[in-house]
Design an enzyme around this catalytic site. Structure first.
Site, PDB file in Angstrom:
ATOM      1  N   TYR A 138      42.013  -1.964  12.512  1.00  0.00           N
ATOM      2  CA  TYR A 138      41.483  -1.121  13.594  1.00  0.00           C
ATOM      3  C   TYR A 138      41.559   0.359  13.209  1.00  0.00           C
ATOM      4  O   TYR A 138      40.582   1.106  13.336  1.00  0.00           O
ATOM      5  CB  TYR A 138      42.304  -1.413  14.847  1.00  0.00           C
ATOM      6  CG  TYR A 138      42.012  -0.565  16.052  1.00  0.00           C
ATOM      7  CD1 TYR A 138      40.857  -0.756  16.798  1.00  0.00           C
ATOM      8  CD2 TYR A 138      42.928   0.402  16.488  1.00  0.00           C
ATOM      9  CE1 TYR A 138      40.613   0.000  17.939  1.00  0.00           C
ATOM     10  CE2 TYR A 138      42.694   1.155  17.620  1.00  0.00           C
ATOM     11  CZ  TYR A 138      41.537   0.958  18.344  1.00  0.00           C
ATOM     12  OH  TYR A 138      41.303   1.703  19.472  1.00  0.00           O
ATOM     13  N   LYS A 163      38.579   3.019  12.636  1.00  0.00           N
ATOM     14  CA  LYS A 163      38.473   4.239  13.454  1.00  0.00           C
ATOM     15  C   LYS A 163      38.415   5.479  12.563  1.00  0.00           C
ATOM     16  O   LYS A 163      37.681   6.430  12.847  1.00  0.00           O
ATOM     17  CB  LYS A 163      39.645   4.326  14.437  1.00  0.00           C
ATOM     18  CG  LYS A 163      39.607   3.271  15.554  1.00  0.00           C
ATOM     19  CD  LYS A 163      38.410   3.458  16.466  1.00  0.00           C
ATOM     20  CE  LYS A 163      38.492   2.604  17.717  1.00  0.00           C
ATOM     21  NZ  LYS A 163      37.299   2.742  18.569  1.00  0.00           N
TER      22      LYS A 163
END
Ligand SMILES: NC(=O)c1ccc[n+]([C@@H]2O[C@H](COP(=O)([O-])OP(=O)(O)OC[C@H]3O[C@@H](n4cnc5c(N)ncnc54)[C@H](O)[C@@H]3O)[C@@H](O)[C@H]2O)c1
Length: 263
Positions: A152, A156
């Site tokens: 994640y 990002k």
């Protein structure tokens, strides 16, 4: 404020949480909003709650044909697209040693590649916007510091690079150099800290207990609400931010100010 009167906005992952709050805020400020989500029932309910002609779109950002169809539906209905909000993000907290190909695909796919697909599909319409296109992408403080959750967080962080590069590539200056009279597209990214959304509140007692702990740790004295992010997105998408492009704006209750333990 009615900063989006006459403008058309598309928000992904808008059935609930932050995406829904962004759609509500843009609609309140006069935008014709389209809400895209893979949760078909959820997105229909969210659009109905907004009213004002809000348009629900069943759309999975990992499927290019689905994204293209969603953008085409917006153009068929409104004839223009001025604002795109890339809000989909998927986190599973997989431990680094356990990140297999499926885990990478399932989290980085929608989070990073999903945003690429959405920008590509929206691009010609944003370039044609008479007021100038605006893209706001939802990143995370996980892209800015080491908070764990590696797939994640890497996705990002990748969004930040994408945001910066696209801001230059589709700037008014670069387009003019290529002979285009487009007003260009501004690309900005909002990096939220912990936000009280169903991603937390539907996660069972352990997630709720963690959220309660985080509530006390944030310098601002609380975790964020979806509306905190919606306000920042509306600012960056509006003409109030017409000289702002390529930035990362943390909206994080002070989380990045110093060494906090989030355990
Ligand atoms: N909640 C937080 O604490 C927090 C913190 C930092 C960043 N963010 C980011 O904010 C964004 C929204 O987070 P949230 O907490 O509101 O999430 P959420 O899980 O509550 O909602 C996400 C929405 O996206 C939809 N979605 C998921 N995969 C999709 C796909 N492939 N195609 C289309 N729709 C899809 C879901 O159906 C859901 O409606 C995400 O990018 C997330 O990474 C959230």
């Amino acid at each position: 404020m009615r900063r989006f009167e006459g403008r058309v906005a598309l928000v992904t992952g808008a059935a609930r949480g932050i995406g829904r709050a962004i759609a509500v805020r843009l609609a309140e400020e006069g935008a014709a909003v389209a809400l895209a989500d893979r949760d078909e029932d959820g997105v229909v309910a969210a659009a109905a709650a907004i009213g004002a002609g809000a348009m629900p779109l069943a759309c999975d950002v990992v499927d290019r044909a689905s994204v293209d169809a969603a953008v085409s539906a917006v153009i068929a209905r409104h004839g223009r697209l001025d604002v795109l909000v890339n809000n989909v993000g998927v986190s599973s907290g997989t431990a680094f040693e356990e990140i297999d190909d499926a885990a990478w695909r399932e989290q980085a796919g929608p989070t990073l590649h999903g945003a690429v697909r959405c920008v590509q599909a929206a691009l010609p319409h944003l370039l044609a916007s008479p007021v100038g296109g605006a893209v706001v992408t939802i990143g995370s403080i996980n892209g800015l510091a080491a908070f764990g959750d590696l797939v994640y967080s890497a996705a990002k962080a990748g969004l930040q690079s994408l945001n910066q590069n696209l801001a230059v590539l589709y700037s008014r200056r670069e387009l003019a150099a290529r002979g285009s009279s487009s007003r260009g597209i501004r690309f900005n990214l909002v990096a939220p800290g912990t936000i009280r959304t169903p991603a937390w509140t539907d996660g069972g007692p352990e997630r709720m207990a963690r959220l309660d702990r985080l509530d006390r740790l944030y310098p601002a004295g609380r975790v964020g609400e979806p509306e905190d992010i919606a306000a920042a997105v509306a600012f960056l998408a509006s003409d109030d931010a017409s000289w702002i492009t390529g930035i990362v704006l943390p909206v994080d209750g002070g989380a990045l100010t110093g060494p906090l333990s989030f355990d």
